[in-house]
Design a protein around this motif. Structure first.
Motif, mmCIF file in Angstrom:
data_model
loop_
_atom_site.group_PDB
_atom_site.id
_atom_site.type_symbol
_atom_site.label_atom_id
_atom_site.label_comp_id
_atom_site.label_asym_id
_atom_site.label_seq_id
_atom_site.Cartn_x
_atom_site.Cartn_y
_atom_site.Cartn_z
ATOM 1 N N ASP A 96 6.199 4.644 1.418
ATOM 2 C CA ASP A 96 6.033 6.085 1.500
ATOM 3 C C ASP A 96 5.782 6.641 0.100
ATOM 4 O O ASP A 96 6.539 6.372 -0.844
ATOM 5 C CB ASP A 96 7.282 6.724 2.100
ATOM 6 N N GLY A 107 0.988 9.822 4.287
ATOM 7 C CA GLY A 107 1.600 10.400 5.477
ATOM 8 C C GLY A 107 0.910 11.606 6.085
ATOM 9 O O GLY A 107 0.648 11.621 7.271
ATOM 10 N N SER A 108 0.641 12.633 5.298
ATOM 11 C CA SER A 108 0.033 13.849 5.842
ATOM 12 C C SER A 108 -0.979 14.409 4.847
ATOM 13 O O SER A 108 -1.083 13.943 3.711
ATOM 14 C CB SER A 108 1.098 14.901 6.162
ATOM 15 N N ASN A 159 1.505 5.023 1.372
ATOM 16 C CA ASN A 159 1.196 5.842 2.541
ATOM 17 C C ASN A 159 1.519 7.302 2.218
ATOM 18 O O ASN A 159 2.687 7.650 1.998
ATOM 19 C CB ASN A 159 2.013 5.363 3.745
ATOM 20 N N LEU A 173 4.372 -1.137 3.279
ATOM 21 C CA LEU A 173 3.740 0.169 3.439
ATOM 22 C C LEU A 173 4.713 1.213 2.887
ATOM 23 O O LEU A 173 5.622 1.670 3.584
ATOM 24 C CB LEU A 173 3.423 0.440 4.908
ATOM 25 N N GLU A 210 0.842 -1.194 0.000
ATOM 26 C CA GLU A 210 0.000 0.000 0.000
ATOM 27 C C GLU A 210 0.876 1.243 0.000
ATOM 28 O O GLU A 210 2.017 1.234 0.498
ATOM 29 C CB GLU A 210 -0.918 0.033 1.233
#
Length: 274
Positions: free
Chosen positions: A159, A72-73, A70, A157, A68
């Motif tokens: 980034d 993050g923000s 991610n 996962l 997946e």
């Protein structure tokens, strides 16, 4: 008459340094404007291309794995959208900014050389896009192979910033590697390196291309490295041949101009003799 005298004084069409810098600034501005306009198009192409980028992860999940992205923000999605739009714009506008580079060199070229340079611009853009496309084709397989080293129970996962950067770096590296002959010919046309120097340094060129191919190759197998190395070497020797031909034509033209100049001077001396 004035043009003839100017040509004799400066047969290579040299310009003052300040004018060269001004021309370079203008060409850079034109290139950046073209990239900015193409980035607007890239903004709308982002969604379909991003869907293709995550297809390898979907394939991993369908085979029972876990992968997946991610983000993050909150602002990462918008940030990556901007970066990808600019990156896509860079590729779309490649014929334009490559042309600006050749137009910067053009004042020092003769008419036939300008025509050849313009033709070479199209070739350069095609090579750049072909290299980027080759990198794009290799990347899905690279993602599957590299994520396959994780244990079966692990969750990949990834980034989103790193994943997108990985795609952009590999595609850019492949595109730049295919621009090698363009850089070689451009440097030769500027009179900085002779074609015979390229030929004498072919061993170092092979080593350099091999190191570059190993560094940018995302896969651990030799076949992927060869897909970068062999085209680079082929283009290197093609560009070397073109540079040698250009140097020979340039030497013949200088000899003809020198002979014409010496002939005119001898006629003038005969005229003033008593």
């Amino acid at each position: 008459m004035t043009e003839r005298i100017t040509k004799r004084r400066d047969p290579e069409g040299r310009m003052p340094l300040a004018e060269h810098l001004r021309e370079l600034r203008n060409r850079l501005i034109y290139a950046l404007i073209g990239i900015a306009l193409a980035s607007v198009v890239g903004w709308f192409l982002y969604d379909p291309l991003a869907a293709i980028m995550v297809e390898p992860l979907d394939g991993i999940n369908e085979r029972g794995g876990h992968a997946e992205l991610n983000f993050g923000s909150v602002g990462v999605g918008f940030e990556l959208h901007l970066k990808m739009a600019a990156f896509i714009g860079l590729f779309i506008s490649s014929p334009w900014w490559i042309l600006q580079g050749w137009l910067f060199i053009a004042p020092a070229l003769k008419r036939k050389e300008k025509i050849m340079a313009l033709s070479f611009t199209g070739v350069a853009a095609l090579l750049f896009l072909t290299g980027g496309l080759l990198g794009w084709m290799i990347l899905p397989r690279a993602v599957v192979i590299l994520t396959g080293f994780a244990p079966e129970f692990a969750v990949n996962l990834l980034d989103a910033r790193i994943y997108y950067r990985f795609f952009m770096q590999i595609i850019a590296a492949f595109g730049v590697s295919f621009l090698l002959p363009v850089v070689m010919v451009g440097v030769n046309f500027l009179g900085l390196i002779k074609g015979t120097s390229y030929l004498k340094g072919w061993r170092w060129a092979v080593i350099g291309c091999a190191v570059f191919s190993a560094l940018v190759n995302p896969l651990p197998d030799a076949w992927s490295m060869l897909t970068i190395l062999l085209p680079m070497l082929f283009f290197y020797f093609i560009a070397t041949g073109l540079c040698i031909l250009h140097d020979r034509r340039k030497a013949k033209r200088r000899s003809a101009e020198l002979g014409e100049l010496l002939g005119d001077e001898s006629e003038g001396q005969d005229w003033i003799q008593p």
